[in-house]
Design an enzyme around this catalytic site. Structure first.
Site, PDB file in Angstrom:
ATOM      1  N   GLN A  70       0.854  -1.208   0.000  1.00 15.21           N
ATOM      2  CA  GLN A  70       0.000   0.000   0.000  1.00 15.21           C
ATOM      3  C   GLN A  70       0.882   1.248   0.000  1.00 15.21           C
ATOM      4  OE1 GLN A  70      -3.139   1.021  -0.150  1.00 15.21           O
ATOM      5  NE2 GLN A  70      -4.014  -1.002  -0.443  1.00 15.21           N
ATOM      6  N   SER A  71       2.002   1.177  -0.712  1.00 13.78           N
ATOM      7  CA  SER A  71       2.997   2.245  -0.608  1.00 13.78           C
ATOM      8  C   SER A  71       2.510   3.585  -1.184  1.00 13.78           C
ATOM      9  CB  SER A  71       4.264   1.799  -1.346  1.00 13.78           C
ATOM     10  OG  SER A  71       5.111   2.889  -1.566  1.00 13.78           O
ATOM     11  N   ASN A  72       2.542   4.613  -0.344  1.00 13.63           N
ATOM     12  CA  ASN A  72       2.249   5.973  -0.818  1.00 13.63           C
ATOM     13  C   ASN A  72       3.370   6.463  -1.724  1.00 13.63           C
ATOM     14  OD1 ASN A  72      -0.168   6.482   0.850  1.00 13.63           O
ATOM     15  ND2 ASN A  72       1.289   6.211   2.524  1.00 13.63           N
TER      16      ASN A  72
END
Ligand code: PLP
Length: 362
Positions: free
Chosen positions: A76-78
């Site tokens: 879920q990397s920003n």
């Protein structure tokens, strides 16, 4: 501090606001005036800290005439969302390597940032298990792309190299400028500290501009203060070197707090959830369960226990973004408020003169 010699894309077109949070301050008993720096409002797809770092990192990629970038992060990397978003703007392809730090957590049709990887159009997504040699895998991918005639530029996870950290050295300079106009008397900035680039960049920028603020890093990934301090101290020294700052940096200036990490990276505990709800219900600002919710939990606890800062001291919370991830945690806030009208068609009531909106009853 001279940032002009570094290629930069100009993604940060104005200072992000510093706002007073009167309702949160009151909800926490009024001991400390709480302020927030809104880096969640930075330009780029849904904002967040990586825009500042990518301003410099993609500046270098463009200077090297890259045709694509390769980067990595959690599922879920920003950082991956923003790297992909800015790569689109630059006309670069973006290849993502996603590390499943929690087994089974990647879902190709998932929500939050997963959905945005698909929508923004990543050129490829490679999912690897937690603890894999992600650096090696990115190099292998880059070598393969080169063979196919591309010119890939590898961006480290979180853009956490000295070049990326310059983005937060610039932010420190920005804050120093804002405080010249209006200084409530801050001694502390509180931020999430993960790959360490935000924390290190701030420290380097504060050091290089002679701004006497301390940075309190709330661990969001590593379980000990020492492990995080080592990473941040090294990156601060390397960033100061890049800035040609000649005075030695004292590593004792790095403060890290592992107490609000919760059970694991990306897993919130009760204090994270309380902090998220508190800010949402008082100020209508959204923080996330992975990074900013944990940093805020630290601030809430410091204030309540008069830990770190004294009663009466104003505090600056750095909102580093990440709110897109909240949508991939639907189970956390699923209790809906009650309806005050009876169930059934009558509840819909009349809409407009003489008209009735009636939902068909089953
Ligand atoms: C929203 C958000 N806040 C904070 C951080 C931590 O910043 P850093 O990686 O620079 O330590 C991250 C890292 O990905 C993030 O996505």
């Amino acid at each position: 501090m001279n940032l002009h010699k570094f290629p930069r894309r100009g993604y940060v077109d104005r200072p992000t606001p510093i706002q007073y949070l009167p309702r949160l301050t009151e909800a926490l008993g009024g001991r400390n005036d709480i302020f927030i720096k809104r880096d969640d409002l930075l330009p780029g797809c849904l904002g967040g800290n990586k825009t500042r770092k990518l301003d410099f990192v993609l500046g270098e990629a463009v200077r090297q005439k890259a045709t694509s970038i390769v980067t990595c992060g959690a599922v879920q990397s920003n950082h991956c969302r923003l790297a992909l978003a800015w790569a689109n703007v630059e006309g670069l392809k973006c290849h993502l390597v996603l590390e499943e730090r929690v087994e089974g957590s990647y879902h190709p049709g998932g929500s939050g940032n997963n959905l945005l990887f698909n929508l923004l159009g990543a050129a490829s997504i490679t999912v690897v298990p937690g603890g894999a040699d992600v650096g090696g895998i990115m190099s292998e991918l880059a070598a393969r792309l080169k063979k196919n005639g591309e010119r890939p530029y590898v961006v480290p996870g979180g853009a956490a190299d000295p070049l990326g950290a310059l983005g937060y050295a610039a932010c420190a300079q920005e804050i120093a400028g804002q405080l010249l106009e209006n200084d409530p008397g801050f001694n502390y900035i509180i931020t999430a500290t993960g790959s360490g680039g935000t924390h290190a960049g701030l420290l380097a920028g504060l050091e290089a501009t002679g701004t006497p603020l301390e940075v309190m890093g709330i661990n969001v990934r590593r379980p000990t203060a020492e492990a995080q301090k080592e990473i941040v101290a090294k990156l601060t020294v390397d960033t100061l070197k890049l800035l040609e700052h000649d005075r030695p940096f004292n590593p004792d200036k790095v403060s890290c707090f592992p107490d609000y990490l919760g059970p694991f990276y990306s897993k919130p505990d009760k204090s994270t959830l309380e902090a998220i709800e508190l800010l949402a219900k008082t100020e209508s600002i959204i923080v996330d369960p992975v990074y900013t919710g944990k940093a805020l939990a630290g601030l809430v606890d410091f204030t309540r226990k008069e830990r770190v800062f004294d009663a009466g001291e104003p505090v600056l919370f750095l909102h580093t973004g990440g709110s897109a991830a909240i949508f991939s945690y639907p189970e956390l806030f699923k209790t809906a408020p009650p309806s005050l009208l009876p169930k059934g068609p009558a509840a819909a009531g009349p809409v407009g003169p003489g008209k009735t909106a009636v939902r068909k009853s089953k």
